[in-house]
Design a protein around this motif. Structure first.
Motif, PDB file in Angstrom:
ATOM      1  N   GLN A  61     -41.020  55.861 -47.901  1.00  0.00           N
ATOM      2  CA  GLN A  61     -42.076  56.570 -47.190  1.00  0.00           C
ATOM      3  C   GLN A  61     -42.025  58.075 -47.428  1.00  0.00           C
ATOM      4  OE1 GLN A  61     -42.175  56.565 -42.811  1.00  0.00           O
ATOM      5  NE2 GLN A  61     -44.259  55.746 -43.039  1.00  0.00           N
ATOM      6  N   HIS A  62     -40.836  58.657 -47.531  1.00  0.00           N
ATOM      7  CA  HIS A  62     -40.776  60.110 -47.744  1.00  0.00           C
ATOM      8  C   HIS A  62     -41.289  60.484 -49.136  1.00  0.00           C
ATOM      9  CE1 HIS A  62     -36.888  58.983 -49.577  1.00  0.00           C
ATOM     10  NE2 HIS A  62     -36.952  60.137 -50.226  1.00  0.00           N
ATOM     11  N   GLU A  65     -45.177  60.256 -48.981  1.00  0.00           N
ATOM     12  CA  GLU A  65     -45.774  61.456 -48.382  1.00  0.00           C
ATOM     13  C   GLU A  65     -46.079  62.509 -49.437  1.00  0.00           C
ATOM     14  OE1 GLU A  65     -46.883  62.504 -45.253  1.00  0.00           O
ATOM     15  OE2 GLU A  65     -46.845  60.342 -45.053  1.00  0.00           O
ATOM     16  N   PRO A  85     -38.493  52.404 -45.432  1.00  0.00           N
ATOM     17  CA  PRO A  85     -37.604  53.506 -45.059  1.00  0.00           C
ATOM     18  C   PRO A  85     -36.497  53.678 -46.096  1.00  0.00           C
ATOM     19  CG  PRO A  85     -37.057  51.564 -43.795  1.00  0.00           C
ATOM     20  CD  PRO A  85     -38.276  51.225 -44.609  1.00  0.00           C
ATOM     21  N   HIS A  89     -34.090  58.851 -44.465  1.00  0.00           N
ATOM     22  CA  HIS A  89     -35.400  59.151 -43.889  1.00  0.00           C
ATOM     23  C   HIS A  89     -35.910  57.942 -43.107  1.00  0.00           C
ATOM     24  CE1 HIS A  89     -34.988  61.840 -47.370  1.00  0.00           C
ATOM     25  NE2 HIS A  89     -35.646  62.707 -46.622  1.00  0.00           N
ATOM     26  N   PRO A  90     -35.959  58.021 -41.785  1.00  0.00           N
ATOM     27  CA  PRO A  90     -36.425  56.880 -40.994  1.00  0.00           C
ATOM     28  C   PRO A  90     -37.911  56.591 -41.211  1.00  0.00           C
ATOM     29  CG  PRO A  90     -36.116  58.791 -39.591  1.00  0.00           C
ATOM     30  CD  PRO A  90     -35.625  59.170 -40.957  1.00  0.00           C
ATOM     31  N   TYR A  91     -38.282  55.365 -40.942  1.00  0.00           N
ATOM     32  CA  TYR A  91     -39.664  54.917 -41.073  1.00  0.00           C
ATOM     33  C   TYR A  91     -40.498  55.466 -39.921  1.00  0.00           C
ATOM     34  CZ  TYR A  91     -43.616  51.695 -41.035  1.00  0.00           C
ATOM     35  OH  TYR A  91     -44.872  51.157 -41.029  1.00  0.00           O
ATOM     36  N   ASP A  92     -41.680  55.992 -40.230  1.00  0.00           N
ATOM     37  CA  ASP A  92     -42.603  56.508 -39.220  1.00  0.00           C
ATOM     38  C   ASP A  92     -43.917  55.737 -39.341  1.00  0.00           C
ATOM     39  OD1 ASP A  92     -44.251  57.859 -37.490  1.00  0.00           O
ATOM     40  OD2 ASP A  92     -43.955  59.829 -38.411  1.00  0.00           O
ATOM     41  N   PRO A  93     -44.209  54.824 -38.421  1.00  0.00           N
ATOM     42  CA  PRO A  93     -45.426  54.015 -38.529  1.00  0.00           C
ATOM     43  C   PRO A  93     -46.710  54.843 -38.513  1.00  0.00           C
ATOM     44  CG  PRO A  93     -44.311  53.609 -36.439  1.00  0.00           C
ATOM     45  CD  PRO A  93     -43.423  54.494 -37.243  1.00  0.00           C
ATOM     46  N   GLU A  94     -46.670  56.043 -37.963  1.00  0.00           N
ATOM     47  CA  GLU A  94     -47.860  56.898 -37.924  1.00  0.00           C
ATOM     48  C   GLU A  94     -48.279  57.373 -39.316  1.00  0.00           C
ATOM     49  OE1 GLU A  94     -49.748  57.480 -35.241  1.00  0.00           O
ATOM     50  OE2 GLU A  94     -48.407  56.105 -34.211  1.00  0.00           O
ATOM     51  N   LYS A  95     -47.355  57.360 -40.274  1.00  0.00           N
ATOM     52  CA  LYS A  95     -47.647  57.818 -41.626  1.00  0.00           C
ATOM     53  C   LYS A  95     -47.971  56.675 -42.583  1.00  0.00           C
ATOM     54  CE  LYS A  95     -44.604  61.814 -41.243  1.00  0.00           C
ATOM     55  NZ  LYS A  95     -43.382  62.445 -41.771  1.00  0.00           N
ATOM     56  N   ASP A  96     -47.749  55.438 -42.175  1.00  0.00           N
ATOM     57  CA  ASP A  96     -47.907  54.280 -43.061  1.00  0.00           C
ATOM     58  C   ASP A  96     -49.367  54.038 -43.428  1.00  0.00           C
ATOM     59  OD1 ASP A  96     -48.152  51.557 -44.060  1.00  0.00           O
ATOM     60  OD2 ASP A  96     -46.084  51.305 -43.401  1.00  0.00           O
TER      61      ASP A  96
END
Length: 108
Positions: A61-62, A65, A85, A89-96
């Motif tokens: 995910q990073h 981005e 993830p 860098h942890p997974y952020d569902p808001e960015k998926d």
């Protein structure tokens, strides 16, 4: 399947058996580190989305981005792009990107 990610993620996926190098020395994975130019990541992503032998692209995910405009521009069902993830860098569902599309379908 193809993968774009950091060394730990790609190593794990290769150990799981997804790695492939064809007769033209084309790989289905890209290891991205701090020295990898953004253009290399973009080129790999575009190549993977055009290949007919790839149905899923896994991408940290990073890293997604960094190439978000390319991912948002991709509107085909295949290959499907799944953001995963990484160790650092942890997974952020808001960015998926997949979850964003689902929200749009339901009018959120």
């Amino acid at each position: 399947m193809a993968a774009i990610g950091d060394e730990d993620s790609i190593t794990g996926l290769l150990l799981a058996g997804i790695g492939h190098i064809d007769s033209h020395q084309k790989k289905n994975f890209l290891v991205v580190d701090a020295k990898t130019p953004l253009s290399t990541v973009e080129e790999a992503f575009q190549e993977f989305t055009k290949r007919k032998d790839i149905a899923i692209i896994l991408i940290n995910q990073h890293i997604a981005e960094e190439i978000r405009p390319l991912i948002d521009e991709h509107d085909q069902a295949f290959p499907t792009i799944l953001e995963i993830p990484s160790k650092d860098h942890p997974y952020d569902p808001e960015k998926d990107s997949v979850l964003k599309r689902v929200r749009r379908l339901f009018g959120e």
